[in-house]
Design a protein around this motif. Structure first.
Motif, mmCIF file in Angstrom:
data_model
loop_
_atom_site.group_PDB
_atom_site.id
_atom_site.type_symbol
_atom_site.label_atom_id
_atom_site.label_comp_id
_atom_site.label_asym_id
_atom_site.label_seq_id
_atom_site.Cartn_x
_atom_site.Cartn_y
_atom_site.Cartn_z
ATOM 1 N N LEU A 334 0.145 10.366 -4.791
ATOM 2 C CA LEU A 334 -0.946 9.856 -3.979
ATOM 3 C C LEU A 334 -0.167 9.227 -2.951
ATOM 4 O O LEU A 334 0.820 8.367 -3.011
ATOM 5 C CB LEU A 334 -1.653 8.837 -4.688
ATOM 6 C CG LEU A 334 -2.792 8.271 -4.135
ATOM 7 C CD1 LEU A 334 -4.256 8.319 -4.568
ATOM 8 C CD2 LEU A 334 -2.603 6.611 -3.795
ATOM 9 N N SER A 336 -0.742 6.017 0.074
ATOM 10 C CA SER A 336 -1.809 5.013 0.019
ATOM 11 C C SER A 336 -2.391 4.939 1.240
ATOM 12 O O SER A 336 -1.649 5.106 2.387
ATOM 13 C CB SER A 336 -1.250 3.879 -0.553
ATOM 14 O OG SER A 336 -2.103 2.993 -0.324
ATOM 15 N N LYS A 340 1.290 -0.773 4.363
ATOM 16 C CA LYS A 340 2.263 -2.145 4.289
ATOM 17 C C LYS A 340 1.810 -2.919 2.761
ATOM 18 O O LYS A 340 2.842 -3.347 2.470
ATOM 19 C CB LYS A 340 1.979 -2.923 5.419
ATOM 20 C CG LYS A 340 2.817 -2.552 6.691
ATOM 21 C CD LYS A 340 2.684 -3.186 7.794
ATOM 22 C CE LYS A 340 3.260 -2.649 9.095
ATOM 23 N NZ LYS A 340 2.346 -2.950 10.303
ATOM 24 N N GLU A 341 0.735 -2.666 2.543
ATOM 25 C CA GLU A 341 0.224 -3.547 1.256
ATOM 26 C C GLU A 341 0.721 -2.814 -0.069
ATOM 27 O O GLU A 341 0.906 -3.327 -0.901
ATOM 28 C CB GLU A 341 -1.063 -3.819 1.216
ATOM 29 C CG GLU A 341 -1.742 -4.801 2.229
ATOM 30 C CD GLU A 341 -1.746 -4.267 3.509
ATOM 31 O OE1 GLU A 341 -2.346 -3.149 3.792
ATOM 32 O OE2 GLU A 341 -1.549 -4.914 4.611
ATOM 33 N N GLU A 342 0.486 -1.431 0.136
ATOM 34 C CA GLU A 342 0.734 -0.705 -1.173
ATOM 35 C C GLU A 342 1.653 0.522 -1.066
ATOM 36 O O GLU A 342 2.378 0.628 -1.966
ATOM 37 C CB GLU A 342 -0.374 -0.153 -1.745
ATOM 38 C CG GLU A 342 -0.746 0.428 -3.025
ATOM 39 C CD GLU A 342 -2.018 1.118 -3.337
ATOM 40 O OE1 GLU A 342 -2.330 0.797 -4.462
ATOM 41 O OE2 GLU A 342 -2.614 1.685 -2.557
ATOM 42 N N GLY A 343 1.762 1.170 0.141
ATOM 43 C CA GLY A 343 2.322 2.253 0.345
ATOM 44 C C GLY A 343 3.853 2.311 0.162
ATOM 45 O O GLY A 343 4.443 3.045 -0.475
ATOM 46 N N LEU A 344 4.049 1.234 0.823
ATOM 47 C CA LEU A 344 5.831 0.811 0.734
ATOM 48 C C LEU A 344 6.072 -0.600 0.379
ATOM 49 O O LEU A 344 5.422 -1.518 0.747
ATOM 50 C CB LEU A 344 6.357 1.264 2.264
ATOM 51 C CG LEU A 344 6.341 2.494 2.760
ATOM 52 C CD1 LEU A 344 6.627 2.508 4.191
ATOM 53 C CD2 LEU A 344 6.988 3.560 2.113
ATOM 54 N N ASN B 206 7.255 -5.512 -3.997
ATOM 55 C CA ASN B 206 5.887 -5.114 -3.805
ATOM 56 C C ASN B 206 5.089 -4.525 -5.041
ATOM 57 O O ASN B 206 5.533 -3.210 -5.298
ATOM 58 C CB ASN B 206 5.538 -3.964 -2.647
ATOM 59 C CG ASN B 206 4.032 -3.986 -2.202
ATOM 60 O OD1 ASN B 206 3.337 -4.216 -2.996
ATOM 61 N ND2 ASN B 206 4.072 -3.466 -0.890
ATOM 62 N N GLU B 207 4.417 -5.369 -5.718
ATOM 63 C CA GLU B 207 4.164 -4.974 -7.088
ATOM 64 C C GLU B 207 3.063 -3.685 -6.912
ATOM 65 O O GLU B 207 3.057 -2.669 -7.799
ATOM 66 C CB GLU B 207 3.092 -6.252 -7.557
ATOM 67 C CG GLU B 207 3.044 -5.848 -9.043
ATOM 68 C CD GLU B 207 2.233 -6.934 -9.818
ATOM 69 O OE1 GLU B 207 2.773 -8.014 -9.532
ATOM 70 O OE2 GLU B 207 1.465 -6.925 -10.710
ATOM 71 N N SER B 208 2.350 -3.842 -5.938
ATOM 72 C CA SER B 208 1.377 -2.285 -5.774
ATOM 73 C C SER B 208 2.143 -1.013 -5.738
ATOM 74 O O SER B 208 1.797 -0.152 -6.070
ATOM 75 C CB SER B 208 0.565 -2.542 -4.566
ATOM 76 O OG SER B 208 -0.095 -4.168 -4.578
ATOM 77 N N THR B 209 3.243 -1.373 -4.804
ATOM 78 C CA THR B 209 3.877 -0.047 -4.529
ATOM 79 C C THR B 209 4.759 0.404 -6.023
ATOM 80 O O THR B 209 4.564 1.576 -6.131
ATOM 81 C CB THR B 209 5.265 -0.311 -3.406
ATOM 82 O OG1 THR B 209 4.568 -0.845 -2.441
ATOM 83 C CG2 THR B 209 5.835 0.878 -3.243
ATOM 84 N N LEU B 212 1.972 2.089 -7.749
ATOM 85 C CA LEU B 212 1.709 3.371 -7.134
ATOM 86 C C LEU B 212 2.871 4.510 -7.605
ATOM 87 O O LEU B 212 2.525 5.588 -7.748
ATOM 88 C CB LEU B 212 1.762 3.424 -5.579
ATOM 89 C CG LEU B 212 1.306 4.508 -4.728
ATOM 90 C CD1 LEU B 212 -0.180 4.955 -4.825
ATOM 91 C CD2 LEU B 212 1.836 4.252 -3.291
#
Lengths: 500, 325
Positions: A334, A336, A340-344, B206-209, B212
């Motif tokens: 996936l 995102s 900036k918040e999730e993808g990387l 970055n916990e979300s990354t 993911l």
């Protein structure tokens, strides 16, 4: 519109060390005029706007507000001259109410007690087309569209005559976008001028009276909007003709890769079923919050799912038991929508980001031994070259890359992991035109190599240009999938808003 | 500010700080300060902070914090003392001494795992969770020790923190110092060269990354806190060696000095940053400060003020680094 000039910039230059960010740029803004400021990332738009809003000082040049030369020393200085900046990332205080936010920093008080300015606020909200917005509601309870209304209202109440908007529609639904445009038109009629920065050229063409195109810190073109076309604008932006905005690849549709049956979340998606073949790019359209991203995230285990199954290359799984790790193992991956918040992890190196989902391959002893850092660097170097990621090297922090280059790093991670089903959520958001075309080419190339792609986007021209079939979400329901030739923008919008 | 300069600043910053403090005392303190014996003394004094800082580095890199470390050290001393006490008053069996070490390390690792589990399962920020366990663990230590110190017989553990085991030999340093260096090398290799280490940085950055990319964030967090706890357990053995007894009131407030050492060493309270060498340098810096202040004869209350100021300056520097990036 009258001929009265509200704001005039002449010969503005600004350098950061040896880098020349702006070189003798200028334009003027009439009363009630909307001027679009366009250019690729890094062309100098943000620097120019930061100078105008008082955040940076220019090296050379002149700014005149209502004919008066002025040195803008600070953001509050700019505000007091009637220049208000509305950033892409809104700057509201989430725990305060609508009213408190609108008057923030400009509270009128008598003897230390806050004096309400309800009438002014109501007037502003009426102009913006939201007369009924409850003033006592906390900002965090509002959607992005309403939050933006509050931010503009704040500018109006503080007496702004020039409003600068940076990518105002990037997180709005098309309905909210149209509402914003209606509001801008009403404010124009009241004599308020706008500088409108956007990557969405179709929208720019709709709302702007005039344009200035920046390229490499210089003015690459300016004029009246109705005397130009979008291809001409693009050519000015990138400095070369773009023959093909949407490159096509020749590919064949192979066997079924992914089959989803009855994906059900709370409250969305609602019984979504779909099928994707090797070599297929399936577009998913719909308003923000209609179930597009939610469906992708459910398939990838990033969102709880109540019911539904999916089969990937014949392996069938309950959706409720999917985690990102399991989805990756099945061959899903996936991209995102929130880079900036999730993808990387932007604080980490390009290389570390690129191999984060496939790191075990570089560890000896079956994933438990020491990492082969050299082998990793070679792979990263390969992708940097292959995708043309502009950077100082594999160990540069990702945060300093431009949006387009960051997105290529995120895409390269998927390519390194080599999943078969790629779930791409807004892959070109916040990316300049040149990089967009490169990303379209990459997606086409992936499909040509037998991947199946689910492509979510709010930007209809790219869905129509890149996908070979498409379905539309409406309130969690997915319309039937139809070949791309049977869709057009009106049809998609109609389905997205009415469900049929 | 450009990238290379920034990197240079953050990697040499701790060394520059240490060099500065050392030079100040070289000028201000009596000649005794730069004697070889005194150098060994402050290095030995840095061992407990240093090993504790290694554990805290692991936790802080992943974006966590552990305030229960001081209480864990106290619990560790009590647990090892109690295990040794089962050997009676005579000479102790070698196996029992090792069992005492192992018990302290395991108990602290368990506390760490519980800290991790609570942050993950209840989704409470680690600051609050460990603020709670700080009290709970201190209480457990006091209860186990029945509100007093636990005095076991002598064993080789008592020699771990002797500044100069062979008097006069310049190569002779406290065994604890070797333990710290060995652990530091192992940890720094693990952080740089293993999937686990990279994942720790990713979770903190970055916990979300991390989620993911398929990294089991919760499980990793629990493991990271447990590993941090294990290091604290080793630090508690050193503390026991220093005291030669189990003291449930020992190391009160030590977590703050340890966090300060990590932050001085380039660790960030926001996670994603921190290095083993940096943290060790930070720990030595704290030890030099205390040692130098004592030699100069600076009264205790001034020491507190100086150390406090250094902590604020270091965290201020951390903020500044965040801003320029």
């Amino acid at each position: 519109m009258t001929n009265e000039t509200v704001l005039a910039l002449t010969g503005i230059s600004k350098s950061f060390g040896a880098t020349r960010a702006l070189h003798r740029v200028g334009f003027s803004l009439g009363r009630g005029e909307v001027r679009a400021l366009i250019g690729e990332n890094g062309a100098g738009k943000s620097t120019l706007m930061k100078i105008l809003s008082g955040a940076y000082r220019m090296d050379e040049g002149e700014v005149r507000v209502h004919g008066q030369v002025c040195r803008l020393q600070s953001p509050s200085d700019a505000r007091s001259r009637g220049i208000a900046m509305i950033y892409q990332e809104l700057t509201l205080a989430p725990h305060l109410s609508v009213e408190e936010n609108i008057t923030l920093g400009a509270e009128e008080s008598s003897w230390g007690m806050v004096r309400h300015q309800r009438e002014k606020i109501r007037e502003a909200l009426e102009l913006l087309g939201h007369p009924a917005l409850p003033l006592a509601t906390k900002i965090s309870h509002l959607g992005t569209g309403h939050q933006q209304v509050v931010e503009i209202a704040r500018a109006l109440v503080s007496g702004a005559s020039v409003i600068i908007m940076d990518e105002p529609t990037s997180s709005l639904t098309s309905a909210d976008t149209q509402a914003l445009f209606a509001a801008i038109r009403r404010l124009k009629a009241k004599g308020i001028s706008f500088i409108y920065i956007s990557h969405f050229l179709e929208e720019v063409a709709q709302i702007a009276d005039s344009y200035t195109v920046l390229r490499d810190g210089e003015t690459a073109g300016e004029g009246r909007m109705r005397e130009t076309t979008i291809p001409q604008l693009i050519q000015m932006m990138v400095g070369r003709p773009l023959h093909e905005m949407f490159p096509k690849s020749s590919r064949e549709r192979g066997e079924v890769l992914l089959k989803v049956e009855g994906a059900e979340g709370r409250p969305i998606p609602k019984g979504v079923s779909l099928e994707i073949h090797r070599g297929q790019i399936l577009g998913l359209a719909g308003l923000v919050g209609s179930g597009r991203s939610e469906t992708l995230r459910s398939l990838f285990g990033l969102r709880p799912t109540q019911a539904g199954r999916m089969a990937v290359k014949g392996q069938s799984r309950q959706l409720s038991g999917i985690t990102p790790a399991r989805a990756l193992d099945l061959g899903l991956d996936l991209l995102s929508e929130n880079r900036k918040e999730e993808g990387l992890a932007v604080g980490m190196a390009i290389g570390a980001n690129l191999t984060l989902s496939s790191l075990k391959r570089f560890a000896r002893l079956g994933g438990w031994g020491p990492l082969d850092l050299q082998g990793e660097e070679e792979r990263v170097g390969h992708w940097i070259k292959e995708l043309g990621i502009r950077c100082q090297g594999p160990w540069q922090e990702t945060v300093n890359l431009s949006g387009g280059n960051q997105q290529k790093v995120a895409l390269a991670r998927l390519m390194e992991r080599e999943g078969d089903v790629l779930l791409l959520d807004e892959p070109t958001r916040g990316v300049d035109v040149g990089s967009k075309v490169e990303i379209y080419r990459l997606i086409q190339g992936l499909a040509a190599r037998g991947k199946g792609v689910l492509f979510v986007s709010s930007y209809l021209p790219e869905l129509l240009g890149v996908c070979d079939s498409l379905a539309v979400f409406h309130r969690g329901w997915l319309s039937p999938v139809k070949p791309i030739g049977q869709w057009n923008e009106q049809e998609i919008m109609k389905t997205a808003t009415s469900g049929h | 500010m450009n990238g290379t300069f920034k990197k240079l600043l953050s990697s040499t910053g701790p060394f520059l700080g240490l060099a500065f403090v050392y030079l100040v005392f070289l000028v201000a303190a009596p000649a005794a300060f730069h004697s070889l014996y005194n150098t060994k003394t402050f290095l030995t004094q840095a061992v407990i902070f240093g090993i504790g800082a290694l554990g805290m580095t692991v936790v802080m890199i992943s974006g966590g914090i552990d305030l229960s470390v001081g209480s864990m050290v106290a619990l560790g001393t009590v647990v090892s003392a109690l295990v040794l006490k089962t050997g009676g008053d005579g000479p102790l069996a070698a196996g029992l001494v090792w069992a005492a070490v192992l018990a302290a390390v395991l108990v602290c690792a368990l506390v760490g795992a519980v800290n991790g589990l609570l942050t993950v399962a209840l989704r409470i920020v680690p600051f609050i969770v460990t603020l709670g366990t700080m009290q709970i663990v201190r209480g457990l230590a006091k209860g186990l020790a029945q509100q007093t110190t636990v005095n076991p017989s002598d064993s080789w553990l008592n020699g771990l923190m002797v500044v100069e085991p062979q008097s006069g030999a310049w190569t002779s340093v406290a065994p604890g110092l070797w333990v710290m260096l060995l652990l530091a090398v192992l940890l720094s290799l693990a952080l740089k060269y293993t999937v686990f280490g990279r994942h720790a940085y990713a979770i903190g950055s970055n916990e979300s990354t991390a989620r993911l990319c398929g990294i089991p964030v919760g499980r990793n967090r629990i493991l990271l806190y447990a590993l941090g706890g294990a290091f604290t357990g080793v630090a508690s053995v050193m503390q026991f060696s220093n005291l030669t007894l189990g003291d449930p009131t020992a190391a009160s407030g030590m977590e703050l000095d340890i966090i300060a050492a990590v932050v001085i060493g380039g660790g960030s309270l926001n996670g994603g940053e921190g290095s083993v060498t940096g943290s060790l340098v930070g720990a030595v810096l704290m030890a030099v400060l205390r040692n130098g202040c004592n030699l100069v004869g600076i009264p205790n209350y001034v020491q507190n003020i100086v150390i406090g100021a250094i902590i604020i300056a270091a965290v201020g520097l951390d903020r500044f680094r965040q801003r320029v990036s």
